[in-house]
Design an enzyme around this catalytic site. Sequence first.
Site, PDB file in Angstrom:
ATOM      1  N   ASP A   1       0.044  -1.938   8.282  1.00  0.00           N
ATOM      2  CA  ASP A   1       1.419  -1.532   8.020  1.00  0.00           C
ATOM      3  C   ASP A   1       2.081  -1.231   9.373  1.00  0.00           C
ATOM      4  O   ASP A   1       1.568  -0.409  10.134  1.00  0.00           O
ATOM      5  CB  ASP A   1       1.376  -0.253   7.159  1.00  0.00           C
ATOM      6  CG  ASP A   1       2.562  -0.098   6.238  1.00  0.00           C
ATOM      7  OD1 ASP A   1       3.683  -0.366   6.694  1.00  0.00           O
ATOM      8  OD2 ASP A   1       2.366   0.304   5.079  1.00  0.00           O
TER       9      ASP A   1
ATOM     10  N   GLU B   1       9.337  -4.795   4.089  1.00  0.00           N
ATOM     11  CA  GLU B   1      10.012  -3.939   3.109  1.00  0.00           C
ATOM     12  C   GLU B   1      11.496  -3.964   3.436  1.00  0.00           C
ATOM     13  O   GLU B   1      11.910  -3.530   4.501  1.00  0.00           O
ATOM     14  CB  GLU B   1       9.485  -2.505   3.213  1.00  0.00           C
ATOM     15  CG  GLU B   1      10.071  -1.618   2.138  1.00  0.00           C
ATOM     16  CD  GLU B   1       9.894  -0.133   2.418  1.00  0.00           C
ATOM     17  OE1 GLU B   1       9.783   0.631   1.469  1.00  0.00           O
ATOM     18  OE2 GLU B   1       9.886   0.266   3.601  1.00  0.00           O
TER      19      GLU B   1
ATOM     20  N   HIS C   1       3.067   2.637  -3.205  1.00  0.00           N
ATOM     21  CA  HIS C   1       2.842   4.065  -2.977  1.00  0.00           C
ATOM     22  C   HIS C   1       4.122   4.897  -3.004  1.00  0.00           C
ATOM     23  O   HIS C   1       4.059   6.111  -2.821  1.00  0.00           O
ATOM     24  CB  HIS C   1       2.152   4.226  -1.623  1.00  0.00           C
ATOM     25  CG  HIS C   1       3.027   3.726  -0.503  1.00  0.00           C
ATOM     26  ND1 HIS C   1       3.350   2.393  -0.358  1.00  0.00           N
ATOM     27  CD2 HIS C   1       3.684   4.381   0.474  1.00  0.00           C
ATOM     28  CE1 HIS C   1       4.158   2.255   0.673  1.00  0.00           C
ATOM     29  NE2 HIS C   1       4.380   3.441   1.204  1.00  0.00           N
ATOM     30  N   ASP C   2       5.265   4.255  -3.180  1.00  0.00           N
ATOM     31  CA  ASP C   2       6.543   4.977  -3.218  1.00  0.00           C
ATOM     32  C   ASP C   2       7.134   5.050  -4.618  1.00  0.00           C
ATOM     33  O   ASP C   2       8.229   5.584  -4.795  1.00  0.00           O
ATOM     34  CB  ASP C   2       7.582   4.266  -2.327  1.00  0.00           C
ATOM     35  CG  ASP C   2       7.221   4.308  -0.869  1.00  0.00           C
ATOM     36  OD1 ASP C   2       6.574   5.267  -0.437  1.00  0.00           O
ATOM     37  OD2 ASP C   2       7.596   3.353  -0.149  1.00  0.00           O
TER      38      ASP C   2
ATOM     39  N   ASP D   1     -11.239   7.538   3.430  1.00  0.00           N
ATOM     40  CA  ASP D   1     -11.403   7.102   4.818  1.00  0.00           C
ATOM     41  C   ASP D   1     -11.744   5.619   4.879  1.00  0.00           C
ATOM     42  O   ASP D   1     -11.958   4.968   3.847  1.00  0.00           O
ATOM     43  CB  ASP D   1     -12.474   7.960   5.517  1.00  0.00           C
ATOM     44  CG  ASP D   1     -13.731   8.114   4.672  1.00  0.00           C
ATOM     45  OD1 ASP D   1     -14.207   7.096   4.137  1.00  0.00           O
ATOM     46  OD2 ASP D   1     -14.225   9.257   4.524  1.00  0.00           O
TER      47      ASP D   1
ATOM     48  N   ASP E   1     -13.493   8.649  -0.431  1.00  0.00           N
ATOM     49  CA  ASP E   1     -13.927   9.560   0.624  1.00  0.00           C
ATOM     50  C   ASP E   1     -15.436   9.403   0.822  1.00  0.00           C
ATOM     51  O   ASP E   1     -16.181   9.372  -0.163  1.00  0.00           O
ATOM     52  CB  ASP E   1     -13.576  10.993   0.180  1.00  0.00           C
ATOM     53  CG  ASP E   1     -14.042  12.053   1.159  1.00  0.00           C
ATOM     54  OD1 ASP E   1     -14.327  11.696   2.324  1.00  0.00           O
ATOM     55  OD2 ASP E   1     -14.115  13.229   0.764  1.00  0.00           O
TER      56      ASP E   1
ATOM     57  N   ASP F   1       7.398  -1.950   7.576  1.00  0.00           N
ATOM     58  CA  ASP F   1       8.049  -0.842   6.888  1.00  0.00           C
ATOM     59  C   ASP F   1       9.539  -0.760   7.191  1.00  0.00           C
ATOM     60  O   ASP F   1       9.963  -0.954   8.336  1.00  0.00           O
ATOM     61  CB  ASP F   1       7.372   0.450   7.397  1.00  0.00           C
ATOM     62  CG  ASP F   1       7.821   1.698   6.678  1.00  0.00           C
ATOM     63  OD1 ASP F   1       7.475   1.832   5.502  1.00  0.00           O
ATOM     64  OD2 ASP F   1       8.516   2.521   7.297  1.00  0.00           O
TER      65      ASP F   1
HETATM   66  C1  GLC Z   1       8.780   3.238   3.605  1.00  0.00           C
HETATM   67  C2  GLC Z   1       7.409   3.625   3.137  1.00  0.00           C
HETATM   68  C3  GLC Z   1       7.435   5.064   2.711  1.00  0.00           C
HETATM   69  C4  GLC Z   1       7.822   5.901   3.904  1.00  0.00           C
HETATM   70  C5  GLC Z   1       9.120   5.409   4.529  1.00  0.00           C
HETATM   71  C6  GLC Z   1       9.302   5.983   5.883  1.00  0.00           C
HETATM   72  O1  GLC Z   1       9.716   3.256   2.609  1.00  0.00           O
HETATM   73  O2  GLC Z   1       6.970   2.766   2.134  1.00  0.00           O
HETATM   74  O3  GLC Z   1       6.236   5.502   2.176  1.00  0.00           O
HETATM   75  O4  GLC Z   1       7.958   7.223   3.515  1.00  0.00           O
HETATM   76  O5  GLC Z   1       9.141   4.018   4.690  1.00  0.00           O
HETATM   77  O6  GLC Z   1       8.412   5.397   6.790  1.00  0.00           O
END
Ligand code: GLC
Length: 559
Positions: free
Chosen positions: A99, A258, A331-332, A30, A22, A201
């Site tokens: 992304d 993904e 991040h998931d 940011d 930040d 994604d």
């Molecule tokens: C993907 C992302 C995740 C998000 C989901 C919906 O799995 O990595 O963080 O919540 O898609 O967009």
Amino acid sequence: MNTLKWWQKTVVYQIYPKSFQDTTGSGQGDIPGITTKLDYLKTLGVGAVWLTPVYPSPMVDNGYDIADYTGIDPSYGTMADMEKLIAEAKKRDIRIVMDLVYNHSSDQHAWFQESKGSRDNGKADWYIWRDARADGSAPTNWRGIFGGSAWTWCEERQQYYLHTFAAAQPDLNWANPAVRQALYQAANFWLDKGVGGFRIDAITYIRKPDVLQDGPADGKDGMASIHTMTADTPGILDYLREFQQEVFAGRDIFTVAEANGVGPDELKDWVGSQGVFDMLFEFSHMNLNFRDNEVWCYPNQWKLSELKKALSASQAATAADGWYPIFFENHDQPRSVNKFFPEGADPELAAKALGTLLLTLRGTPFIYEGQELGFTNVAWDSIDCYDDISSHGQYEFSLKEGFSPEQALGFVHRFSRDNARTPMQWSDHYEAGFTTGKSWLPVHSDYPRCCVESEAKDEESVLSYYRQLTSLRSTDKIGKVLIYGDYQERLVESEQIYAFRRTLGVQHIDIMVNFTLQEVGFDTAGLQGSKYLAGNYRTPKKGCLRPLEAVIYWNETGR
Ligand code: GLC
């Protein structure tokens, strides 16, 4: 030998911008904050940075609910800040990767706002609308990935709309060519700004079956997971080939999609010379934790042989064609130290053990922020402390399945995505140097020890180990074997040790990791003539691997 592209020879670093740095005191990271840390990333050999979404968003799912595909959310800065980041990164030979969240938009996106207004507006079929059943209930019994029905009723249209994820994330209708064109245009906008690639994604969900119908119930709620009903629907590749032609073809960028639901046996249609993407995040090695469908309250006791099998299958599937993105965190996911090792594992040894795999398997390593410092999970006192929307959905689901609130919170502790979203730890100062304000998620209590400033000074820290291994990747001979060498699994039957060899010509590198908390003996015959290169103990011990020990041996002559 010279045919590999820049992104196959580098290391990618994933940033969760809200938690990185930040610069305004808002308590949220940011874009200017990222720019200030590019030199740090350079010390890890990073050549590309993947940013999770920074577009305008109501932040129901922290930016994965996009309200404008070609803007920057004011909480992250301005378009000028983004352009500066791209330019400053480029000066350091780092490319910025965006992304693309194209399965769904935010319900606040102008497209959805128009679509929901009536059944005959210009965007009426930009989303997936269906009438209610005769009794007024949702068109199918599908459960969204975050829990609850995958359908939400819209008063204005008197119809339901479909959402694979939260109700605030309506699925776009890819069957409509105008939708696809609008999405391609947005991606091209970012390419014109000079980005180096895309992480794409949830792409396996974009094509829905022609007929939407009930699936077999898999929980007490009588619902069927939408994942089993829509992931990887036949015909999806037709859309993806068009996407590739209209956006990626002929560009010096990389794409990594993904693709939960695409197994190693299908990889050839998805990546490589006949595939639509450069790399695919497939989850066979990450989903071992769950019996089915990522429902947190039914964890699975997996064996090391299953992890090895999944990784070896991905290595084999991309050996001759295609390329593998190596990852153990994002991040998931909970932190890998907690996910892949027994309870009570020493976090530093474990972080280095997994770091060894990350940086020596064949493919492009993806380091997730904090992984290089050995971050571990958090465990907050109440579900109310959690921000992650899926944690709340899983908590509710667990209660409905009959688990107690304590048990449900235990699942959240173990699997919550917030485990990976606590702020980056830069120093032992206030809020770990992340912000001068109040951080949006609590900083992990281990920050005085586990932070960049402390670890940079300590030769034996996780960070120093990561730097040692990433610099090995850029050394002449050893680096070539790590980047170009073949992969061959060894000690296949072992439930304790993961061992493999990387070979290029007469040279090879042996990697061995003990996943248990016990000392495990092994036959050293294969290591004669090899030199010890690195490991997570100071020196190796002959004939055995100590608890969580990882070793790397170099053999220059093949003897
Ligand atoms: C993907 C992302 C995740 C998000 C989901 C919906 O799995 O990595 O963080 O919540 O898609 O967009």
